[in-house]
Enzyme design. Structure first.
Site, PDB file in Angstrom:
ATOM      1  N   GLU A  68      -2.774   6.797   7.796  1.00 43.40           N
ATOM      2  CA  GLU A  68      -3.459   7.579   6.775  1.00 43.40           C
ATOM      3  C   GLU A  68      -4.640   8.310   7.408  1.00 43.40           C
ATOM      4  O   GLU A  68      -5.193   7.873   8.427  1.00 43.40           O
ATOM      5  CB  GLU A  68      -3.953   6.630   5.674  1.00 43.40           C
ATOM      6  CG  GLU A  68      -4.304   7.269   4.368  1.00 43.40           C
ATOM      7  CD  GLU A  68      -4.570   6.209   3.304  1.00 43.40           C
ATOM      8  OE1 GLU A  68      -3.739   6.060   2.393  1.00 43.40           O
ATOM      9  OE2 GLU A  68      -5.602   5.518   3.394  1.00 43.40           O
TER      10      GLU A  68
ATOM     11  N   ARG B 260      -6.499  -7.956 -10.307  1.00 39.00           N
ATOM     12  CA  ARG B 260      -7.216  -9.190 -10.651  1.00 39.00           C
ATOM     13  C   ARG B 260      -8.639  -8.824 -11.042  1.00 39.00           C
ATOM     14  O   ARG B 260      -9.038  -7.661 -10.995  1.00 39.00           O
ATOM     15  CB  ARG B 260      -7.253 -10.124  -9.438  1.00 39.00           C
ATOM     16  CG  ARG B 260      -7.831  -9.438  -8.194  1.00 39.00           C
ATOM     17  CD  ARG B 260      -8.049 -10.369  -7.036  1.00 39.00           C
ATOM     18  NE  ARG B 260      -8.313  -9.685  -5.787  1.00 39.00           N
ATOM     19  CZ  ARG B 260      -9.456  -9.136  -5.419  1.00 39.00           C
ATOM     20  NH1 ARG B 260     -10.484  -9.164  -6.261  1.00 39.00           N
ATOM     21  NH2 ARG B 260      -9.602  -8.542  -4.256  1.00 39.00           N
TER      22      ARG B 260
ATOM     23  N   LYS C  38       0.802  -1.218   0.000  1.00 31.13           N
ATOM     24  CA  LYS C  38       0.000   0.000   0.000  1.00 31.13           C
ATOM     25  C   LYS C  38       0.839   1.273   0.000  1.00 31.13           C
ATOM     26  O   LYS C  38       0.472   2.279  -0.607  1.00 31.13           O
ATOM     27  CB  LYS C  38      -0.951  -0.012   1.201  1.00 31.13           C
ATOM     28  CG  LYS C  38      -2.157  -0.922   1.038  1.00 31.13           C
ATOM     29  CD  LYS C  38      -3.086  -0.788   2.228  1.00 31.13           C
ATOM     30  CE  LYS C  38      -4.450  -1.419   1.942  1.00 31.13           C
ATOM     31  NZ  LYS C  38      -4.377  -2.827   1.641  1.00 31.13           N
TER      32      LYS C  38
END
Length: 445
Positions: free
Chosen positions: A200, A293, A116
């Site tokens: 975050e 994906r 991330k």
């Protein structure tokens, strides 16, 4: 075009991929665990190979067993579905090293977007909006506290290697951050083998909006429609709809442009999803993560665009052009997907069991992608998803009406299921009005 495909997955997504291979005349090869012998995806494939016992580490995540199955059956390509090995860069490399076609993005793209923090930094450099947060892992709780002071409480504590809503916690103050930092770090080390933690900004009211992209064989990245994924429990999606009722035409163009930038930044190929958080009070959106994906919720994009995304994946992997004109994409109507899980409809706790009755709804605009049938068993070894109930209507109101009727017509006896929750949601004024956020399920409970 690929002529034979091994499907390295199980349940509804394996069965759904088989449907496309049958239509295209591609030989399908299923792999299955001992616990899944006799499941619909096994019996419907052209061939099937047992790759180990129920434990996923010994079967569906067993690279050697899956590659051996591909070799013994003469498979030309491997489709990983979602979950299991679908975002495992080493598996993608191993597939290609064995002379097989990997139906997915490059191992380099999977690696780049799998962390991330690295993904945030890449996106920021590419001009994709990212939420205020750390550019490097918070290696100690002191570093996390310092970052949180700069960002401002409350903050989200995230496992850098996590995904799909796993390894996340909210900290409202320094004391909570100390506690959650240790928990998330320990969880990340246990689940992902990487204890790196990201801090975050946390948005108390936020919507989860994502964009489907396709990296085409000619190198172009195309953004399809956005999907609204804000109906969640424990950061896990329950309901998705397309298009999002929160996105205006102007905001949509900004979303799509950002998604293309994200894909181009990693030279993306095949199907992927750029997930974002939308602040409904300001119209600002921020990159959350990229799923390298096919997504669980891909059918709603298929229905409003009139596409088969699995076919598009296979065409890209074969080096062929898409079935559509990338410069003339259109959408029709509104689609909703409900994830029918083997869990109780109040606390959403797993409730596996043998399926005594399984009656799927049908009708105009109703589609069911299911992994189960009468006399099959939902075991505790795998995800609780039993089926996806998908509806397509002329507009959102029509889609909701079709969803209500379809929920009422879906009969499951045996495992617990969350159909009663969907019946409640489809009468909820907040959902009906379209002005909801990721807290809607908590408010209903």
């Amino acid at each position: 075009m690929i002529d034979s495909l091994l499907i390295a997955n199980r349940g509804e997504i394996a069965r759904r991929i088989v449907r496309t291979t049958k239509r295209l005349g591609i030989r399908s090869i299923a792999v299955y665990s001992e616990a899944d012998a006799g499941m619909p995806f096994v019996t419907e494939a052209d061939e099937a190979v047992c790759v180990g016992p129920a434990n996923p580490a010994q079967s569906y995540r067993n690279t050697e067993a899956i590659l051996a199955a591909a070799k013994s059956t003469g498979a030309q390509a491997v489709h990983p579905g979602y979950g299991f090995l679908s975002e495992n860069a080493e598996f993608a490399r191993a597939v290609e090293a064995n002379g097989l076609i990997w139906v997915g993005p490059s191992a380099e793209a999977i690696t780049a977007m799998g962390d991330k923090i690295n993904a945030r930094n890449l996106m920021a450099a590419a001009g994709v909006p990212v939420a205020p947060g750390t550019q490097d892992p918070a290696a100690t709780v002191e570093a996390a506290l310092a970052a949180a002071e700069d960002i401002g409480f409350p903050v989200m504590v995230k496992a850098a290697a996590g995904g799909g809503g796993m390894g996340m916690a909210v900290a409202a103050d320094p004391d909570a951050l100390r506690t959650e930092y240790d928990k998330v770090r320990a969880f990340a080390e246990r689940m992902f083998g990487d204890g790196s933690v990201l801090i975050e900004r946390y948005f108390p009211r936020v919507r989860h909006v994502e964009v489907q992209i396709l990296g085409l064989a000619d190198g172009r990245v195309v953004a399809l429609s956005e999907r609204e994924c804000s109906v969640q429990r424990r950061n896990q999606k329950l309901v998705e709809e397309a298009p999002s009722p929160a996105v205006s035409p102007e905001l949509r163009q900004r979303f799509l442009a950002a998604a293309v930038k994200a894909g181009e930044a990693v030279r993306y190929r095949n199907a992927g999803t750029v997930e974002c958080l939308l602040d409904p009070s300001t119209g600002e959106f921020f990159f959350l993560e990229m799923n390298t994906r096919l997504q669980v919720e891909h059918p709603i994009t298929e229905l409003i665009h009139g596409l088969d995304l699995v076919e598009e994946q296979l065409r890209i992997a074969s080096g062929e052009a898409p079935t559509f004109d990338p410069d003339a994409l259109t959408t029709t109507g509104h689609a909703i997907e409900l994830r029918v899980n083997a869990e109780d409809p109040k606390r959403f706790l797993p409730g596996p069991g043998k399926v005594a009755t399984w009656v799927e709804p049908s009708g105009d605009g109703v589609r069911v992608d299911s992994g189960y049938a009468p006399d099959t068993t939902v075991t505790p070894f795998y995800d609780s998803l039993m089926a996806k109930l998908i509806v397509h209507g002329s507009d959102r109101a029509d889609a909701i009406a079709k969803a209500r009727a379809a929920v009422a017509g879906f009969e499951i006896v045996g495992p617990k299921n969350n159909l009663p929750f969907f019946a409640e949601l489809l009468e909820n004024p907040e959902f009906l009005g379209g002005d909801y956020d990721t807290g809607i399920v908590a408010r209903m409970r």
